[in-house]
Enzyme design. Structure first.
Site, PDB file in Angstrom:
ATOM      1  N   GLU A 255       0.888  -1.173   0.000  1.00 40.44           N
ATOM      2  CA  GLU A 255       0.000   0.000   0.000  1.00 40.44           C
ATOM      3  C   GLU A 255       0.921   1.216   0.000  1.00 40.44           C
ATOM      4  O   GLU A 255       1.651   1.430   0.969  1.00 40.44           O
ATOM      5  CB  GLU A 255      -0.862   0.036   1.271  1.00 40.44           C
ATOM      6  N   CYS A 294      -3.271   8.462   3.662  1.00 45.35           N
ATOM      7  CA  CYS A 294      -3.001   7.948   2.315  1.00 45.35           C
ATOM      8  C   CYS A 294      -4.203   8.148   1.406  1.00 45.35           C
ATOM      9  O   CYS A 294      -4.060   8.220   0.195  1.00 45.35           O
ATOM     10  CB  CYS A 294      -2.652   6.478   2.400  1.00 45.35           C
TER      11      CYS A 294
HETATM   12  P1  NAP Z   1       8.215   5.137   4.596  1.00 47.10           P
HETATM   13  O1  NAP Z   1       9.293   6.091   4.887  1.00 47.10           O
HETATM   14  O2  NAP Z   1       8.219   4.444   3.290  1.00 47.10           O
HETATM   15  O3  NAP Z   1       8.241   4.094   5.798  1.00 47.10           O
HETATM   16  C1  NAP Z   1       7.274   3.103   5.926  1.00 47.10           C
HETATM   17  C2  NAP Z   1       7.804   1.961   6.773  1.00 47.10           C
HETATM   18  O4  NAP Z   1       8.862   1.306   6.078  1.00 47.10           O
HETATM   19  C3  NAP Z   1       8.401   2.412   8.104  1.00 47.10           C
HETATM   20  O5  NAP Z   1       8.064   1.454   9.083  1.00 47.10           O
HETATM   21  C4  NAP Z   1       9.883   2.415   7.819  1.00 47.10           C
HETATM   22  O6  NAP Z   1      10.660   2.272   8.981  1.00 47.10           O
HETATM   23  C5  NAP Z   1       9.988   1.192   6.944  1.00 47.10           C
HETATM   24  N1  NAP Z   1      11.193   1.122   6.142  1.00 47.10           N
HETATM   25  C6  NAP Z   1      11.924   2.147   5.644  1.00 47.10           C
HETATM   26  N2  NAP Z   1      12.970   1.659   4.951  1.00 47.10           N
HETATM   27  C7  NAP Z   1      12.876   0.310   5.010  1.00 47.10           C
HETATM   28  C8  NAP Z   1      13.676  -0.762   4.505  1.00 47.10           C
HETATM   29  N3  NAP Z   1      14.766  -0.519   3.787  1.00 47.10           N
HETATM   30  N4  NAP Z   1      13.298  -2.024   4.780  1.00 47.10           N
HETATM   31  C9  NAP Z   1      12.200  -2.283   5.496  1.00 47.10           C
HETATM   32  N5  NAP Z   1      11.409  -1.312   6.021  1.00 47.10           N
HETATM   33  C10 NAP Z   1      11.746  -0.039   5.767  1.00 47.10           C
HETATM   34  O7  NAP Z   1       6.770   5.808   4.706  1.00 47.10           O
HETATM   35  P2  NAP Z   1       6.234   6.779   5.844  1.00 47.10           P
HETATM   36  O8  NAP Z   1       6.943   8.076   5.637  1.00 47.10           O
HETATM   37  O9  NAP Z   1       6.265   6.117   7.171  1.00 47.10           O
HETATM   38  O10 NAP Z   1       4.685   6.912   5.453  1.00 47.10           O
HETATM   39  C11 NAP Z   1       4.164   7.872   4.578  1.00 47.10           C
HETATM   40  C12 NAP Z   1       3.789   7.215   3.272  1.00 47.10           C
HETATM   41  O11 NAP Z   1       2.940   6.101   3.494  1.00 47.10           O
HETATM   42  C13 NAP Z   1       3.003   8.125   2.360  1.00 47.10           C
HETATM   43  O12 NAP Z   1       3.569   8.086   1.094  1.00 47.10           O
HETATM   44  C14 NAP Z   1       1.611   7.537   2.326  1.00 47.10           C
HETATM   45  O13 NAP Z   1       0.922   7.731   1.125  1.00 47.10           O
HETATM   46  C15 NAP Z   1       1.860   6.110   2.576  1.00 47.10           C
HETATM   47  N6  NAP Z   1       0.699   5.491   3.177  1.00 47.10           N
HETATM   48  C16 NAP Z   1      -0.050   4.627   2.439  1.00 47.10           C
HETATM   49  C17 NAP Z   1      -1.154   4.010   2.994  1.00 47.10           C
HETATM   50  C18 NAP Z   1      -2.001   3.051   2.218  1.00 47.10           C
HETATM   51  O14 NAP Z   1      -2.797   2.350   2.824  1.00 47.10           O
HETATM   52  N7  NAP Z   1      -1.865   2.973   0.919  1.00 47.10           N
HETATM   53  C19 NAP Z   1      -1.479   4.261   4.334  1.00 47.10           C
HETATM   54  C20 NAP Z   1      -0.694   5.139   5.056  1.00 47.10           C
HETATM   55  C21 NAP Z   1       0.397   5.736   4.461  1.00 47.10           C
HETATM   56  P3  NAP Z   1      11.336   3.555   9.686  1.00 47.10           P
HETATM   57  O15 NAP Z   1      10.223   4.414  10.152  1.00 47.10           O
HETATM   58  O16 NAP Z   1      12.125   2.963  10.790  1.00 47.10           O
HETATM   59  O17 NAP Z   1      12.168   4.226   8.635  1.00 47.10           O
END
Ligand code: NAP
Length: 522
Positions: A255, A294
């Site tokens: 997602e 999101c």
């Molecule tokens: P993110 O930076 O991509 O991080 C998401 C998760 O991935 C965090 O738990 C992060 O951990 C982890 N992560 C980062 N690098 C990783 C790696 N190399 N290996 C494994 N895990 C890793 O996203 P965010 O900034 O938290 O969230 C915002 C984004 O989420 C927005 O773009 C939004 O659109 C999207 N979103 C989508 C939905 C949906 O249902 N489609 C819902 C909510 C949000 P760390 O925090 O420790 O870096």
């Protein structure tokens, strides 16, 4: 305070100084998270071996009881979660409710939805199929819970709902969970898991959690596991292409980003109930959780003759949104979750400004309530207008994850659909119209490019569930850049956590197995 990790059935602190979690209003440090020294390989093995066996022993009805008990534990501690959401996410009560109460509602929904599955342990898909010359040799399609662990990697914006909306169908399926919340807001998820663990509701190994860097977590993924990710498109690419995920063929659900749109029908005039519903919903979507959803509306598509009326009405409504420290009860919109997000959103607005003009950014009288702009991660509600939506790319590509949306005019339904599709696949689109024919054409026209489409007229005004609200009985997930994932959707979600096999053999044996399998009906 160092947030503890629950791995191999024990609470352990990560090593080193860890990563700080902040109060985004005051800028003060609240806690630290570290996964340094966590043996992810052993932790996942423990979940698979101990948690998997314990959950598979239970029937659907027994697992549904677990979900209800979790909901009871969380409900009893609800006030403490609101306090954490206020401190760590800067959430006013309405934003916290969206996350926390949404989580509890989803757990209770799945507990109830499981009723028809009764005491079964498996799912069956369709009838017996005769394969041989006589009746004795037949086939049955039967789905059993995955033998591995579901690795849930969550985004920062829904620390509670993100955890439990994934956990509910997973636990109901009989699959153990390894949760990895986003570090910046991990405190709430960690506290909830701790409360559930202390209550003794779940069997050993059913739910583990690690707060902090993912480290080498994905190196230990096997073909029996599921990796379920919510977050940015950039991280999604990394996860999708991770060698262990690819090599072992782990099940994957993504997602990611989404440039959600809303369409105002050409039949609507300023002052119509549909017009007022539309303005209210767009303003709510832009400001609820400070736009950090999101599903939030990012692109506002209106018929060209209505552009001025819509921008004026929206600006008038946005100007009334009080922004500041949510500890003051008059505040409606809090900060972004961190200064890093504040910077990202400011940069995003600057990028959008190359394709569009900022027509509102809080207004001349904008003042933060009880908050210092030099330490708080605030961004005022910001509206842009893009005059050439078909020629512009940034407004359809750049997900600015804050209280920001771009207004654009369209000429005819086909053009509106073309503009909506420039988002390359979104989670949700909405249509506001009083014209049944327009609603039907827009619903079906948008269907291929959106995970969910909501149509609103005056009749459903009071009863509709809203553009950004993810209902557990409906599919959540979108095609293309939204990740291509499918979550929730009632009992449909159970399919992802089961492995379907075609069992071929003596009819008598298949009939005996079918006694312990429930048909998945939605
Ligand atoms: P993110 O930076 O991509 O991080 C998401 C998760 O991935 C965090 O738990 C992060 O951990 C982890 N992560 C980062 N690098 C990783 C790696 N190399 N290996 C494994 N895990 C890793 O996203 P965010 O900034 O938290 O969230 C915002 C984004 O989420 C927005 O773009 C939004 O659109 C999207 N979103 C989508 C939905 C949906 O249902 N489609 C819902 C909510 C949000 P760390 O925090 O420790 O870096």
């Amino acid at each position: 305070m160092m947030l503890l990790n629950n791995v191999c059935g024990e609470w352990i602190a990560g090593q080193g100084p860890g990563q700080p979690l902040f109060d985004p209003v005051l800028g003060t440090e609240l806690a630290r998270a570290s996964t340094q020294g966590v043996d992810y390989g052993a932790a996942l093995d423990y979940a698979r071996q101990v948690g998997g066996a314990n959950l598979r022993r239970l029937s659907f009805a027994e697992r549904a009881t677990l979900l209800n008990r979790i909901a009871e534990v969380l409900t009893a501690k609800r006030d403490s979660y609101y306090e954490i959401a206020l401190a760590n996410s800067g959430s006013p009560a309405a934003d916290a409710a969206f996350d926390i109460d949404g989580a509890i509602y989803t757990l209770k929904y799945y507990a109830k939805a499981a009723k028809p599955l009764g005491d079964a342990h498996y799912l069956k898909d369709g009838d017996f199929v005769r394969l041989g010359k006589d009746e004795s040799f037949q086939a049955l399609h039967l789905a059993a819970p995955l033998r591995g662990v579901a690795i849930h990697i969550n985004a920062f914006n829904f620390p509670a709902w993100g955890l439990w909306e994934k956990a509910a169908p997973t636990l109901l399926s009989g699959v153990p969970i390894f949760a990895k919340p986003a570090t910046s807001t991990a405190w709430l998820a960690q506290r909830m898991v701790e409360d559930v663990a202390n209550s003794g509701v779940l069997p050993a190994g059913a739910l583990s959690i690690a707060c902090g860097s993912a480290g080498d977590l994905l190196d230990h993924v096997t073909g029996d596991d599921a990796v379920v990710f919510t977050g940015s498109a950039a991280t999604a690419v990394h996860i999708r292409s991770h060698p262990a995920v690819v090599r072992n063929g782990a099940r994957l659900n993504i997602e990611a980003d989404s440039l959600n749109s809303v369409l105002l029908g050409p039949d609507v005039k300023a002052g119509d109930p549909e017009f007022d519903l539309f303005i209210k919903e767009v303003a709510r979507e832009m400001t609820l959780k400070a736009g950090q959803k999101c599903t939030a509306i990012r692109r506002i598509l209106v018929p060209a003759p209505l552009l001025t009326a819509v921008s004026e009405a929206l600006i008038a409504r946005l100007a009334k949104v009080s922004v500041g420290n949510p500890r003051n009860p008059s505040v409606k919109m809090g900060p972004l979750v961190s200064q890093a997000q504040q910077t990202a959103v400011q940069e995003g607005i600057a990028a959008l400004s190359r394709d569009a003009e900022v027509v509102f950014a809080g207004g001349p009288d904008f003042r933060l309530i009880d908050a210092d702009p030099s330490v708080g991660a605030f961004v005022p509600p910001t509206l842009l207008i893009c005059s050439k939506p078909l020629q512009s790319s940034l407004v359809h590509d750049e997900e600015v994850f804050g209280p920001v949306a771009t207004l654009m005019a369209y000429d005819g339904l086909e053009q509106a659909l073309d503009i909506a599709r420039l988002g390359k696949g979104s989670l949700v689109a909405s249509v506001f119209s009083g014209d049944d024919a327009f609603i039907e054409a827009a619903l079906i026209g948008l269907a291929g490019s959106q995970g969910r489409i909501l149509a609103i007229n005056r009749e459903v005004g009071p009863s509709n569930t809203g553009h950004g609200n993810v209902m557990p009985m409906c599919l959540h997930g979108g095609p293309g850049r939204a990740g291509g994932g499918e979550e929730l959707g009632g009992l449909r979600a159970l399919r992802f956590y089961h492995r379907l096999s075609a069992l071929q053999g003596p009819l008598k044996s298949l009939q005996a197995l079918a006694q312990n399998a429930a048909e998945l009906r939605y």
